[in-house]
Design an enzyme around this catalytic site. Structure first.
Site, PDB file in Angstrom:
ATOM      1  N   LYS A   1      47.497  36.527  39.725  1.00  0.00           N
ATOM      2  CA  LYS A   1      47.339  37.989  39.644  1.00  0.00           C
ATOM      3  C   LYS A   1      48.273  38.743  40.588  1.00  0.00           C
ATOM      4  CE  LYS A   1      42.606  38.565  37.988  1.00  0.00           C
ATOM      5  NZ  LYS A   1      41.320  39.227  38.218  1.00  0.00           N
TER       6      LYS A   1
ATOM      7  N   ASP B   1      40.676  45.716  36.076  1.00  0.00           N
ATOM      8  CA  ASP B   1      39.445  45.280  36.756  1.00  0.00           C
ATOM      9  C   ASP B   1      38.784  46.473  37.443  1.00  0.00           C
ATOM     10  OD1 ASP B   1      39.386  42.573  36.114  1.00  0.00           O
ATOM     11  OD2 ASP B   1      40.620  41.999  37.822  1.00  0.00           O
TER      12      ASP B   1
HETATM   13  P1  NAP Z   1      38.779  35.537  45.874  1.00  0.00           P
HETATM   14  O1  NAP Z   1      39.933  36.466  45.882  1.00  0.00           O
HETATM   15  O2  NAP Z   1      38.980  34.074  46.034  1.00  0.00           O
HETATM   16  O3  NAP Z   1      37.746  36.040  47.027  1.00  0.00           O
HETATM   17  C1  NAP Z   1      36.597  35.292  47.313  1.00  0.00           C
HETATM   18  C2  NAP Z   1      35.690  36.094  48.229  1.00  0.00           C
HETATM   19  O4  NAP Z   1      34.472  35.383  48.409  1.00  0.00           O
HETATM   20  C3  NAP Z   1      36.260  36.330  49.637  1.00  0.00           C
HETATM   21  O5  NAP Z   1      35.812  37.556  50.118  1.00  0.00           O
HETATM   22  C4  NAP Z   1      35.627  35.161  50.409  1.00  0.00           C
HETATM   23  O6  NAP Z   1      35.507  35.403  51.781  1.00  0.00           O
HETATM   24  C5  NAP Z   1      34.253  35.147  49.791  1.00  0.00           C
HETATM   25  N1  NAP Z   1      33.604  33.848  49.981  1.00  0.00           N
HETATM   26  C6  NAP Z   1      33.936  32.671  49.386  1.00  0.00           C
HETATM   27  N2  NAP Z   1      33.108  31.693  49.796  1.00  0.00           N
HETATM   28  C7  NAP Z   1      32.231  32.276  50.685  1.00  0.00           C
HETATM   29  C8  NAP Z   1      31.123  31.801  51.440  1.00  0.00           C
HETATM   30  N3  NAP Z   1      30.740  30.514  51.380  1.00  0.00           N
HETATM   31  N4  NAP Z   1      30.450  32.680  52.211  1.00  0.00           N
HETATM   32  C9  NAP Z   1      30.817  33.977  52.270  1.00  0.00           C
HETATM   33  N5  NAP Z   1      31.851  34.498  51.582  1.00  0.00           N
HETATM   34  C10 NAP Z   1      32.554  33.648  50.799  1.00  0.00           C
HETATM   35  O7  NAP Z   1      37.939  35.667  44.520  1.00  0.00           O
HETATM   36  P2  NAP Z   1      37.836  36.968  43.579  1.00  0.00           P
HETATM   37  O8  NAP Z   1      38.885  36.890  42.545  1.00  0.00           O
HETATM   38  O9  NAP Z   1      37.751  38.165  44.452  1.00  0.00           O
HETATM   39  O10 NAP Z   1      36.448  36.688  42.836  1.00  0.00           O
HETATM   40  C11 NAP Z   1      35.215  36.855  43.512  1.00  0.00           C
HETATM   41  C12 NAP Z   1      34.074  36.672  42.520  1.00  0.00           C
HETATM   42  O11 NAP Z   1      34.088  37.727  41.576  1.00  0.00           O
HETATM   43  C13 NAP Z   1      34.152  35.369  41.702  1.00  0.00           C
HETATM   44  O12 NAP Z   1      32.852  34.858  41.568  1.00  0.00           O
HETATM   45  C14 NAP Z   1      34.662  35.827  40.352  1.00  0.00           C
HETATM   46  O13 NAP Z   1      34.196  35.000  39.306  1.00  0.00           O
HETATM   47  C15 NAP Z   1      34.038  37.205  40.253  1.00  0.00           C
HETATM   48  N6  NAP Z   1      34.798  38.112  39.385  1.00  0.00           N
HETATM   49  C16 NAP Z   1      34.137  38.660  38.341  1.00  0.00           C
HETATM   50  C17 NAP Z   1      34.799  39.536  37.508  1.00  0.00           C
HETATM   51  C18 NAP Z   1      34.048  40.130  36.372  1.00  0.00           C
HETATM   52  O14 NAP Z   1      34.694  40.670  35.465  1.00  0.00           O
HETATM   53  N7  NAP Z   1      32.743  40.121  36.392  1.00  0.00           N
HETATM   54  C19 NAP Z   1      36.150  39.855  37.731  1.00  0.00           C
HETATM   55  C20 NAP Z   1      36.794  39.272  38.826  1.00  0.00           C
HETATM   56  C21 NAP Z   1      36.102  38.384  39.645  1.00  0.00           C
HETATM   57  P3  NAP Z   1      36.687  34.967  52.809  1.00  0.00           P
HETATM   58  O15 NAP Z   1      37.692  36.091  52.766  1.00  0.00           O
HETATM   59  O16 NAP Z   1      35.972  34.856  54.108  1.00  0.00           O
HETATM   60  O17 NAP Z   1      37.238  33.652  52.306  1.00  0.00           O
END
Ligand code: NAP
Length: 271
Positions: free
Chosen positions: A66, A102
């Site tokens: 992305k 998004d």
């Molecule tokens: P990302 O960029 O990898 O970010 C992950 C986030 O989760 C970071 O803030 C990370 O914190 C936190 N995290 C991961 N493991 C953790 C833990 N054990 N304890 C506390 N915080 C933790 O991922 P993303 O793309 O933002 O996606 C995040 C979520 O949103 C995913 O589940 C994805 O499937 C969902 N999502 C849904 C949609 C939808 O259309 N519904 C769209 C996009 C994403 P750190 O910074 O500390 O690592």
């Protein structure tokens, strides 16, 4: 190019719900075309974009491309630049233009659910959190942001707005917020994981989880048991997909048809 040829670039892509959603949308609008999964390791990204330029009307972009795809496009819309991520590419006669749906898709989901308290607490500071915070701040909301890695949340609020919620203030902020949004990946693939300790919930209002596999996360289960309103991750998925469809086809998205197949597909999820 025959019909509306669409696809998804990412690595991995095989669990994506986009093909069923987009095929349902094409069908409902009576458009010829298809939506293809295009697994793309980083070293093959340039080749894949050449293929898109030659043969596709547009594609979605997902993890891990992305951000990195932005430098390789002919233009990037200002909103995508601000969020720092492109999730949709439109092929305008050989010119590849990057968009972010998004952020607006998330807001569209809140509008559709009539859940617009004007104030929220966002957990997370990754790509999804950036899109959410950008959407809410742009709409004039008051937005607190907390993340496990605090510096990341600090950078996010400096760039996009909102304020940082430090660990010592988190419990109180959770209780007082009228809308709690989980934009972390905690809960993804694990119905028993929650981003917050048990019992930490808003006193009133809405709890939103962006995770959609499973649809019912532990956070949403606990919120519902406490009598709170909940919104699952399908709303944002649908919202971003509907906006992408409109960019590619110029036609209004058939949201009811898209949502029906998404919900059917997502409820089949098994750990
Ligand atoms: P990302 O960029 O990898 O970010 C992950 C986030 O989760 C970071 O803030 C990370 O914190 C936190 N995290 C991961 N493991 C953790 C833990 N054990 N304890 C506390 N915080 C933790 O991922 P993303 O793309 O933002 O996606 C995040 C979520 O949103 C995913 O589940 C994805 O499937 C969902 N999502 C849904 C949609 C939808 O259309 N519904 C769209 C996009 C994403 P750190 O910074 O500390 O690592």
């Amino acid at each position: 190019m025959k019909g509306v040829k669409l696809g998804l670039i990412g690595d991995p892509v095989d669990h994506s719900l986009s093909p069923v959603m987009m095929r349902a949308a094409l069908r409902a609008r009576g458009l010829e075309g298809d939506y293809h999964l295009l697994p793309t390791p980083a070293r093959l990204l340039d080749e894949r974009l050449d293929e898109v330029r030659a043969d596709f009307r547009g594609v979605n972009v997902t993890v891990p491309h992305k951000r990195r795809v932005m430098d390789r496009l002919d233009a990037v819309e200002p909103e995508a630049r601000r969020v720092g991520a492109v999730n949709v590419i439109v092929n305008e006669g050989g010119r590849l233009v990057g968009h972010n749906t998004d952020a607006a898709g998330f807001y569209r989901a809140l509008e559709r659910a009539d859940a617009l308290p004007g104030e929220a607490l966002v957990l997370g500071a990754g790509g999804a959190a950036r899109a959410v915070v950008h959407a809410l701040v742009s709409a004039g909301w008051l937005v607190g942001v907390h993340n496990r890695t605090l510096e990341r949340a600090q950078r996010l609020v400096e760039e996009l707005g909102g304020w940082l919620v430090v660990p010592g203030k988190l419990e109180k902020a959770v209780r007082r917020t009228p809308m709690l949004i989980n934009a972390t990946s905690v809960g993804l693939g694990d119905p028993n994981a929650s981003p917050l300790p048990e019992g930490w919930l808003p006193e009133a209002g809405v709890v939103v989880d962006l995770v959609y596999a499973p649809l019912e996360t532990r956070l949403l289960r606990e919120a519902r048991a406490a009598g709170l309103r909940t919104l699952d991750g399908l709303g944002m998925l649908l919202g971003q997909g509907a906006l992408a469809f409109e960019l590619w086809t110029g036609q209004p998205a058939p949201e009811a048809a898209m949502e029906a197949v998404l919900r059917e597909e997502a409820t089949r999820w098994k750990p």
